[in-house]
Design a protein around this motif. Structure first.
Motif, PDB file in Angstrom:
ATOM      1  N   VAL A  79       0.859  -1.182   0.000  1.00  0.00           N
ATOM      2  CA  VAL A  79       0.000   0.000   0.000  1.00  0.00           C
ATOM      3  C   VAL A  79       0.896   1.232   0.000  1.00  0.00           C
ATOM      4  O   VAL A  79       1.803   1.338   0.832  1.00  0.00           O
ATOM      5  CB  VAL A  79      -0.924   0.007   1.231  1.00  0.00           C
ATOM      6  CG1 VAL A  79      -1.712   1.310   1.310  1.00  0.00           C
ATOM      7  CG2 VAL A  79      -1.874  -1.189   1.196  1.00  0.00           C
ATOM      8  N   SER A  80       0.642   2.162  -0.926  1.00  0.00           N
ATOM      9  CA  SER A  80       1.504   3.340  -1.020  1.00  0.00           C
ATOM     10  C   SER A  80       0.705   4.585  -1.375  1.00  0.00           C
ATOM     11  O   SER A  80      -0.362   4.507  -1.989  1.00  0.00           O
ATOM     12  CB  SER A  80       2.603   3.099  -2.061  1.00  0.00           C
ATOM     13  OG  SER A  80       2.047   2.859  -3.345  1.00  0.00           O
ATOM     14  N   ALA A  81       1.240   5.740  -0.968  1.00  0.00           N
ATOM     15  CA  ALA A  81       0.579   7.022  -1.229  1.00  0.00           C
ATOM     16  C   ALA A  81       1.602   8.136  -1.084  1.00  0.00           C
ATOM     17  O   ALA A  81       2.595   7.988  -0.371  1.00  0.00           O
ATOM     18  CB  ALA A  81      -0.581   7.239  -0.260  1.00  0.00           C
ATOM     19  N   VAL A  82       1.315   9.273  -1.737  1.00  0.00           N
ATOM     20  CA  VAL A  82       2.249  10.395  -1.661  1.00  0.00           C
ATOM     21  C   VAL A  82       1.505  11.711  -1.458  1.00  0.00           C
ATOM     22  O   VAL A  82       0.371  11.876  -1.909  1.00  0.00           O
ATOM     23  CB  VAL A  82       3.141  10.463  -2.922  1.00  0.00           C
ATOM     24  CG1 VAL A  82       2.336  10.897  -4.145  1.00  0.00           C
ATOM     25  CG2 VAL A  82       4.333  11.390  -2.720  1.00  0.00           C
ATOM     26  N   CYS A  83       2.153  12.638  -0.763  1.00  0.00           N
ATOM     27  CA  CYS A  83       1.706  14.009  -0.560  1.00  0.00           C
ATOM     28  C   CYS A  83       0.365  14.060   0.189  1.00  0.00           C
ATOM     29  O   CYS A  83       0.290  13.691   1.340  1.00  0.00           O
ATOM     30  CB  CYS A  83       1.661  14.749  -1.891  1.00  0.00           C
ATOM     31  SG  CYS A  83       1.662  16.540  -1.735  1.00  0.00           S
ATOM     32  N   HIS A  84      -0.719  14.500  -0.460  1.00  0.00           N
ATOM     33  CA  HIS A  84      -2.038  14.453   0.187  1.00  0.00           C
ATOM     34  C   HIS A  84      -2.685  13.078   0.053  1.00  0.00           C
ATOM     35  O   HIS A  84      -3.719  12.817   0.672  1.00  0.00           O
ATOM     36  CB  HIS A  84      -2.969  15.510  -0.410  1.00  0.00           C
ATOM     37  CG  HIS A  84      -2.660  16.918  -0.007  1.00  0.00           C
ATOM     38  ND1 HIS A  84      -1.788  17.719  -0.708  1.00  0.00           N
ATOM     39  CD2 HIS A  84      -3.089  17.661   1.043  1.00  0.00           C
ATOM     40  CE1 HIS A  84      -1.711  18.906  -0.126  1.00  0.00           C
ATOM     41  NE2 HIS A  84      -2.487  18.900   0.938  1.00  0.00           N
TER      42      HIS A  84
END
Length: 222
Positions: free
Chosen positions: A126-131
């Motif tokens: 699971v990955s995400a960036v910034c907002h």
């Protein structure tokens, strides 16, 4: 066997009391997309509502962004599938790009939370960036605990928000993550900062987007 990545993107094109135009930030779409593509991975793009997903067209002169816009990336963003039809089977990882859009339609979205919880509890990345990590802040696992609790994570910092969109957002992403037990860290505004904690990868800002993709690849290729 080819690895397969799901991009989970916002359908929100406006935010805040002044209806600021937004969407997924182009850099945070393009740099990870092109990095995964170069690795030979298959990529699908699903959005909250399906159909054309809005893009915040920043840094148009950037060559990687141009490659995305002139390739199938833009075509996919204009023709996304709805998360209502999503099965996580066959995917190895999920990635949530930022831009202000996710603040609008991913912070308190039960289907989004269910998808992310399912990815994590199925042993996927699971990955995400910034907002993008707003999508993770309220996710609960089967045992009732928050996914981010006790995890080393980052995301757009309160200091960065102060000079970017403080009038448009109703809460600080940094506070949301901390309030739900995350070990939040950040570096100087707009500098690259991405973190891996097990199968969870997060990045602080646009400059961190490629680093998130590279860390996801490192996990998948290990």
């Amino acid at each position: 066997m080819k690895k397969k990545i799901l991009f989970l993107v916002t359908s929100a094109g406006l935010i805040g009391p002044k209806n600021r135009k937004t969407g997924s930030l182009l850099t945070e779409l393009a740099h990870p997309y092109e990095t995964f593509k170069k690795q030979g991975y298959d990529i699908d793009i699903y959005s909250v509502k399906g159909g054309e997903a809005p893009i915040d067209m920043v840094e148009l002169e950037d060559p990687v962004n141009q490659a995305f816009l002139n390739d199938e990336g833009l075509v996919k963003m204009k023709n996304t599938k709805s998360i209502d039809s999503l099965s996580i089977d066959g995917y190895d990882a999920v990635f949530v790009p930022g831009g202000l859009g996710p603040v609008v339609d991913m912070t308190d979205n039960p289907p989004v939370q269910q998808i992310l919880a399912s990815f994590y509890e199925s042993g996927k990345v699971v990955s995400a960036v910034c907002h993008g990590p707003v999508s993770l802040g309220n996710v609960k696992l089967k045992d009732g605990s928050y996914l981010v609790k006790g995890k080393n994570v980052t995301g757009f910092s309160a200091l960065e928000e102060k000079n970017y969109a403080s009038e448009d957002v109703s809460f600080e992403l940094e506070d949301l993550l901390k309030d739900h037990g995350a070990n939040y860290s950040s570096v100087e505004p707009w500098q690259p900062h991405s973190i891996t904690d097990g199968r969870l990868v997060t990045g602080q800002n646009p400059a961190s987007a490629q680093g998130v993709a590279e860390k996801v690849i490192a996990i998948l290729e290990a």
